[in-house]
Design a protein around this motif. Structure first.
Motif, PDB file in Angstrom:
ATOM      1  N   ASP A 174       0.844  -1.198   0.000  1.00  0.00           N
ATOM      2  CA  ASP A 174       0.000   0.000   0.000  1.00  0.00           C
ATOM      3  C   ASP A 174       0.879   1.248   0.000  1.00  0.00           C
ATOM      4  N   ARG A 175       0.236   2.417   0.041  1.00  0.00           N
ATOM      5  CA  ARG A 175       0.981   3.678  -0.084  1.00  0.00           C
ATOM      6  C   ARG A 175       1.986   3.862   1.044  1.00  0.00           C
ATOM      7  N   GLU A 176       1.593   3.554   2.272  1.00  0.00           N
ATOM      8  CA  GLU A 176       2.504   3.727   3.405  1.00  0.00           C
ATOM      9  C   GLU A 176       3.701   2.790   3.304  1.00  0.00           C
ATOM     10  N   GLN A 177       3.462   1.573   2.863  1.00  0.00           N
ATOM     11  CA  GLN A 177       4.557   0.625   2.713  1.00  0.00           C
ATOM     12  C   GLN A 177       5.505   1.042   1.592  1.00  0.00           C
ATOM     13  N   LYS A 226       6.174   4.099   0.775  1.00  0.00           N
ATOM     14  CA  LYS A 226       6.993   5.176   1.324  1.00  0.00           C
ATOM     15  C   LYS A 226       8.158   4.615   2.129  1.00  0.00           C
ATOM     16  N   LYS A 227       7.883   3.560   2.906  1.00  0.00           N
ATOM     17  CA  LYS A 227       8.932   2.957   3.718  1.00  0.00           C
ATOM     18  C   LYS A 227      10.011   2.311   2.841  1.00  0.00           C
ATOM     19  N   GLU A 255       6.642  -7.023   7.531  1.00  0.00           N
ATOM     20  CA  GLU A 255       5.289  -6.544   7.227  1.00  0.00           C
ATOM     21  C   GLU A 255       4.986  -6.531   5.731  1.00  0.00           C
TER      22      GLU A 255
END
Length: 292
Positions: free
Chosen positions: A69-72, A74-75, A179
């Motif tokens: 997803d978007r947050e992943q 970014k990471k 994750e």
């Protein structure tokens, strides 16, 4: 808390480790053949990045992995930049120094990874870790034919740059693959490298020789498979341990050359292989729950 490892995890970890070692051993050899065909590092890096990304996304599609997803995403950006740096440093280092020299310098990576993970509270190094590491490093040096060891200042600087970026990449991915599926993480990081190559490299190196595509495909396949297997191995056995195990790469190449190519093995190389095997068994590490 100390993490526990189930027998099936150890088996899968061994399989991924062997896959990563095999694919990673093939890649620098293909690159050197590409340079003999008068190809530039820019050509090979661009095609490698594109075909590796295609392979990784194909694996994710075939096995129906859930995309990040978007947050992943970014990471994964920092890890992607580190991987681009590692690949660029290594590619240009191979242009100046031999594959044997590159593999030798890479064997210093476990030391930096171990220090980083220990400082982060993720690993507890056993009392024989450092004696085991130096024993393995000595074994790698003994297994080298001095005639193949090429010392060129710029090449060595580039390779040590690759060691630094690779060490931080491994530490980052050990955390992120808890994750994010290693296959998906590999596809995303490879995709960033491909986009970087198409935007910043391809416009200045558009006219590629015909043979560049041949080498690019094979380098991309080797790089993609190596990265997927390596991330699964990191997730299973930890970045420090897998980094130590990769020191077996040079002895494996010697054994493969002796069996497949009928190349003679010297007494020094036999001693070196024994020392590497013994050292990797001594350099044990206990994975801990990371500190918040």
């Amino acid at each position: 808390m100390v993490s526990t490892t189930r027998p099936d995890s150890r088996l899968s970890g061994t399989i991924w480790v062997m896959g990563a070692l095999l694919a990673a051993s093939i890649e620098p050899i293909i690159v050197k053949f590409g340079f003999r065909g008068h190809l530039s590092p820019w050509h090979l890096f661009t095609l490698k990045s594109v075909f590796a990304a295609v392979l990784c996304f194909t694996v994710c599609f075939l096995f129906k992995f859930k995309f990040a997803d978007r947050e992943q995403l970014k990471k994964l950006m920092v890890s992607s930049i580190l991987l681009i740096g590692t690949n660029l440093f290594t590619m240009f280092a191979l242009y100046y120094i031999s594959a044997v020299t590159v593999i030798t310098v890479v064997t210093t990576t476990p030391a930096l990874v171990a220090v980083l993970n220990q400082r982060l509270g993720r690993d507890q190094l056993d009392k024989l870790f450092w004696p085991g590491f130096w024993l393995s490093f000595l074994g790698v040096l003994l297994s080298i034919e001095l005639s193949q060891f090429i010392v060129q200042p710029l090449g060595l600087v580039l390779m040590f740059g690759a060691v630094i970026t690779s060490s931080f990449y491994r530490v980052q991915m050990e955390r992120l693959t808890d994750e994010i599926s290693p296959a998906v993480a590999s596809a995303c990081t490879m995709a960033v490298g491909a986009v970087f190559s198409l935007i910043f490299i391809l416009p200045f190196n558009f006219n590629m020789p015909a043979n560049a595509w041949y080498f690019g495909v094979w380098i991309g396949i080797a790089a993609g498979l190596a990265n997927i297997a390596f991330l699964y191995a990191i997730n299973t056995v930890g970045a420090t341990r897998i980094s130590v195990i990769t020191m077996l790469q040079r002895p494996l190449l010697i054994v493969a050359a002796a069996v497949l190519l009928k190349e003679p093995v010297t007494i020094a190389q036999v001693i070196g292989i024994v020392l590497v095997i013994a050292g990797t068994q001594m350099a044990r590490v206990t994975r801990l729950q990371p500190k918040s």
